[in-house]
Design a protein around this motif. Structure first.
Motif, PDB file in Angstrom:
ATOM      1  N   VAL A 281      49.247  15.192 -20.617  1.00 50.33           N
ATOM      2  CA  VAL A 281      50.523  14.501 -20.413  1.00 50.33           C
ATOM      3  C   VAL A 281      51.438  15.328 -19.514  1.00 50.33           C
ATOM      4  O   VAL A 281      51.998  14.818 -18.541  1.00 50.33           O
ATOM      5  CB  VAL A 281      51.211  14.194 -21.763  1.00 50.33           C
ATOM      6  CG1 VAL A 281      52.623  13.653 -21.545  1.00 50.33           C
ATOM      7  CG2 VAL A 281      50.381  13.207 -22.572  1.00 50.33           C
ATOM      8  N   LEU A 282      51.586  16.619 -19.809  1.00 46.52           N
ATOM      9  CA  LEU A 282      52.480  17.455 -19.003  1.00 46.52           C
ATOM     10  C   LEU A 282      51.978  17.590 -17.577  1.00 46.52           C
ATOM     11  O   LEU A 282      52.767  17.502 -16.627  1.00 46.52           O
ATOM     12  CB  LEU A 282      52.661  18.834 -19.641  1.00 46.52           C
ATOM     13  CG  LEU A 282      53.840  18.959 -20.604  1.00 46.52           C
ATOM     14  CD1 LEU A 282      53.684  18.058 -21.813  1.00 46.52           C
ATOM     15  CD2 LEU A 282      54.020  20.404 -21.033  1.00 46.52           C
TER      16      LEU A 282
ATOM     17  N   GLU B 128      51.494   6.010 -19.946  1.00 48.54           N
ATOM     18  CA  GLU B 128      52.461   6.251 -21.023  1.00 48.54           C
ATOM     19  C   GLU B 128      52.262   5.281 -22.177  1.00 48.54           C
ATOM     20  O   GLU B 128      52.351   5.671 -23.344  1.00 48.54           O
ATOM     21  CB  GLU B 128      53.888   6.148 -20.498  1.00 48.54           C
ATOM     22  CG  GLU B 128      54.322   7.361 -19.705  1.00 48.54           C
ATOM     23  CD  GLU B 128      55.795   7.323 -19.383  1.00 48.54           C
ATOM     24  OE1 GLU B 128      56.574   7.915 -20.171  1.00 48.54           O
ATOM     25  OE2 GLU B 128      56.161   6.717 -18.363  1.00 48.54           O
ATOM     26  N   ARG B 129      51.983   4.030 -21.872  1.00 43.69           N
ATOM     27  CA  ARG B 129      51.756   3.038 -22.931  1.00 43.69           C
ATOM     28  C   ARG B 129      50.478   3.339 -23.708  1.00 43.69           C
ATOM     29  O   ARG B 129      50.400   3.099 -24.909  1.00 43.69           O
ATOM     30  CB  ARG B 129      51.694   1.629 -22.348  1.00 43.69           C
ATOM     31  CG  ARG B 129      53.049   1.057 -21.960  1.00 43.69           C
ATOM     32  CD  ARG B 129      52.971  -0.415 -21.610  1.00 43.69           C
ATOM     33  NE  ARG B 129      52.100  -0.705 -20.475  1.00 43.69           N
ATOM     34  CZ  ARG B 129      52.463  -0.645 -19.191  1.00 43.69           C
ATOM     35  NH1 ARG B 129      53.699  -0.290 -18.875  1.00 43.69           N
ATOM     36  NH2 ARG B 129      51.605  -0.931 -18.232  1.00 43.69           N
ATOM     37  N   ALA B 130      49.470   3.861 -23.023  1.00 41.71           N
ATOM     38  CA  ALA B 130      48.169   4.099 -23.653  1.00 41.71           C
ATOM     39  C   ALA B 130      48.075   5.427 -24.392  1.00 41.71           C
ATOM     40  O   ALA B 130      47.243   5.573 -25.285  1.00 41.71           O
ATOM     41  CB  ALA B 130      47.065   4.032 -22.588  1.00 41.71           C
TER      42      ALA B 130
ATOM     43  N   SER C  43      56.296   9.846 -26.757  1.00 40.77           N
ATOM     44  CA  SER C  43      57.089  10.154 -25.563  1.00 40.77           C
ATOM     45  C   SER C  43      56.576  11.435 -24.917  1.00 40.77           C
ATOM     46  O   SER C  43      55.806  12.189 -25.516  1.00 40.77           O
ATOM     47  CB  SER C  43      58.557  10.355 -25.947  1.00 40.77           C
ATOM     48  OG  SER C  43      58.688  11.504 -26.781  1.00 40.77           O
ATOM     49  N   PHE C  44      57.064  11.681 -23.702  1.00 40.94           N
ATOM     50  CA  PHE C  44      56.785  12.944 -23.021  1.00 40.94           C
ATOM     51  C   PHE C  44      57.290  14.097 -23.892  1.00 40.94           C
ATOM     52  O   PHE C  44      56.626  15.125 -24.027  1.00 40.94           O
ATOM     53  CB  PHE C  44      57.470  12.955 -21.648  1.00 40.94           C
ATOM     54  CG  PHE C  44      57.349  14.271 -20.942  1.00 40.94           C
ATOM     55  CD1 PHE C  44      56.235  14.564 -20.174  1.00 40.94           C
ATOM     56  CD2 PHE C  44      58.341  15.232 -21.056  1.00 40.94           C
ATOM     57  CE1 PHE C  44      56.107  15.793 -19.528  1.00 40.94           C
ATOM     58  CE2 PHE C  44      58.231  16.458 -20.421  1.00 40.94           C
ATOM     59  CZ  PHE C  44      57.107  16.734 -19.652  1.00 40.94           C
ATOM     60  N   LYS C  45      58.458  13.912 -24.495  1.00 43.67           N
ATOM     61  CA  LYS C  45      59.060  14.962 -25.308  1.00 43.67           C
ATOM     62  C   LYS C  45      58.141  15.371 -26.462  1.00 43.67           C
ATOM     63  O   LYS C  45      58.013  16.560 -26.775  1.00 43.67           O
ATOM     64  CB  LYS C  45      60.417  14.511 -25.856  1.00 43.67           C
ATOM     65  CG  LYS C  45      61.121  15.601 -26.630  1.00 43.67           C
ATOM     66  CD  LYS C  45      62.472  15.150 -27.127  1.00 43.67           C
ATOM     67  CE  LYS C  45      63.115  16.330 -27.833  1.00 43.67           C
ATOM     68  NZ  LYS C  45      64.013  15.984 -28.852  1.00 43.67           N
TER      69      LYS C  45
END
Length: 136
Positions: free
Chosen positions: A86-87, A100-102, A107-109
């Motif tokens: 992700v990062l 992002e949905r998958a 969240s990114f956070k």
């Protein structure tokens, strides 16, 4: 990841990003490939980094940049639950709305906090990623 890298991924990362010996780098890459074949999402993220060019891996390591392959691997890694994926996907413009949905993170956070926790426990590569997030 679930709070820490698997032993093969941790060893492979050390071999690839802490060595200037092509044989050791290749050994690390083989370890990542084996871990990825066993479903390790973090391994996919680090394989993707190998194909993202000299900004991400030592130029003399012998990896040829392949943006298309790197993007696919990075996105798959994030969707499989790698906080590293992700990062790195966010940093390389691969964190698309569909990714992002998958991804299993809310969240990114949430993904960042997983990396931050590992950095606080002393993982050097996670420290690097946290610094990268703050910088960018």
């Amino acid at each position: 990841m679930k709070g820490k890298y698997s032993k093969p991924v941790k060893t492979a990362v050390e071999l690839i990003w802490s060595s200037f010996d092509r044989d050791e780098i290749r050994r690390g890459y083989a370890m990542l490939m084996q871990a990825a074949q066993q479903g390790d999402a973090d391994a996919l993220a680090f394989i993707a980094r190998c194909f993202m060019g000299e900004e991400y891996v030592w130029p003399q390591a012998g990896f040829k940049a392949d943006d298309e392959n790197a993007s696919k691997l990075m996105q798959k890694s994030a969707m499989m639950g790698s906080a590293t994926g992700v990062l790195c996907a966010a940093r390389s413009a691969n964190l698309t709305p569909s990714v992002e949905r998958a991804m299993p993170f809310a969240s990114f956070k949430e993904a960042f906090e997983e990396i931050l926790g590992q950095a606080e426990r002393g993982d050097a590569f996670c420290c690097y990623m946290v610094g990268n997030v703050y910088y960018w």
